[in-house]
Design a protein around this motif. Structure first.
Motif, short mmCIF file in Angstrom:
data_model
loop_
_atom_site.label_atom_id
_atom_site.label_comp_id
_atom_site.label_asym_id
_atom_site.label_seq_id
_atom_site.Cartn_x
_atom_site.Cartn_y
_atom_site.Cartn_z
N PRO A 220 25.62 60.71 6.20
CA PRO A 220 25.39 60.53 7.64
C PRO A 220 24.99 59.11 8.03
O PRO A 220 24.81 58.84 9.21
N MET B 299 16.70 56.86 13.02
CA MET B 299 17.83 57.71 13.41
C MET B 299 19.09 57.26 12.68
O MET B 299 19.37 56.06 12.55
N TYR B 300 19.82 58.24 12.17
CA TYR B 300 21.09 58.00 11.50
C TYR B 300 22.16 58.85 12.17
O TYR B 300 21.90 60.00 12.56
N GLN B 301 23.34 58.30 12.27
CA GLN B 301 24.48 59.04 12.80
C GLN B 301 25.68 58.83 11.91
O GLN B 301 25.98 57.69 11.51
N SER C 146 24.03 64.09 12.70
CA SER C 146 23.03 63.07 13.01
C SER C 146 21.71 63.48 12.37
O SER C 146 21.38 64.67 12.33
N CYS C 147 20.97 62.51 11.86
CA CYS C 147 19.74 62.80 11.13
C CYS C 147 18.60 61.94 11.66
O CYS C 147 18.82 60.85 12.20
N CYS D 108 18.38 66.98 9.86
CA CYS D 108 19.79 66.71 10.20
C CYS D 108 20.34 67.84 11.07
O CYS D 108 19.94 69.00 10.93
N TYR E 247 27.10 68.28 14.27
CA TYR E 247 27.64 68.25 15.63
C TYR E 247 28.18 69.63 16.00
O TYR E 247 28.96 70.24 15.26
#
Length: 213
Positions: free
Chosen positions: A28, A46-48, A53-54, A64, A67
């Motif tokens: 991610p 934030m991670y995408q 997304s996490c 996490c 979507y």
């Protein structure tokens, strides 16, 4: 032997590249929150990615969320996902075809020229798969850069490159290099001269003179 060594090197480079593509597609961390501006909040990162997304908390907890709907995603993310999947599938198919045409295998027959052509075809397929992945990564990176330098984007919603996109980039480059090595391993046909050699002409002349004697 040199041609066989190039084929083996290209095969293993493409294999490592495909593994990198799969790992990069699943992870991610395609883009991560950028800490810029006056108010820097480091409690949550934030991670995408392409699939989820996490949020990584400072306590070490990672949350996490996948979507929910594909139709709710923007068109660029959908295109990136499609190109990465196509690149992986095409690369795996090219790796299988090139394996049949390598000199160290016997599944593609015993004729050397035919096996070399099969390996060259597999290398071309690997090139196509690697180029699809490069286009996907470059497109995603372009969107991240454009959003980062957009003055209308809020500071707390700006992102920068994550580790996954670099893994996918590296895998696609290895895939392209391996495919190029396999595509270039096809030997050239030996050119047959239309005119007879001087040695054969001399021997023919000597035999004709002996017959007259």
């Amino acid at each position: 032997m040199a041609n066989s060594g190039i084929q083996l090197l290209g095969f293993f480079m493409s294999l490592i590249g495909i593994v990198g593509l799969i790992v990069g597609t699943i992870l991610p961390q395609w883009k991560m929150s950028a800490y810029i501006g006056d108010n820097i909040i480091t409690a949550v990162a934030m991670y995408q990615g392409l699939w989820m997304s996490c949020a990584f908390h400072s306590t070490g907890q990672l949350q996490c969320k996948i979507y929910d709907s594909i139709l709710q995603l923007d068109s660029s993310l959908q295109a990136t996902r499609a190109l990465m999947i196509v690149g992986i599938i095409v690369s795996i198919a090219g790796l299988g075809v090139s394996c049949m045409g390598m000199k160290c295998t016997t599944c593609g027959g015993t004729e050397k020229l035919r096996k070399s052509r099969i390996a060259m075809t597999g290398g071309i397929i690997l090139l196509v798969g690697g180029l699809c992945a490069i286009v996907a990564c470059s497109w995603f990176a372009h969107n991240v850069i454009r959003a980062f330098y957009n003055p209308y984007t809020p500071v707390n919603t700006k992102f920068e490159f994550g580790a996954a996109i670099f893994i996918a980039w590296g895998g696609s480059l290895l895939d392209v290099l391996g495919g190029a090595m396999l595509a270039a391993s096809c030997p050239r046909k030996k050119q047959v001269s239309k005119y007879p050699s001087t040695g054969s002409s001399r021997s023919a002349a000597q035999s004709s003179t002996k017959e007259y004697v």
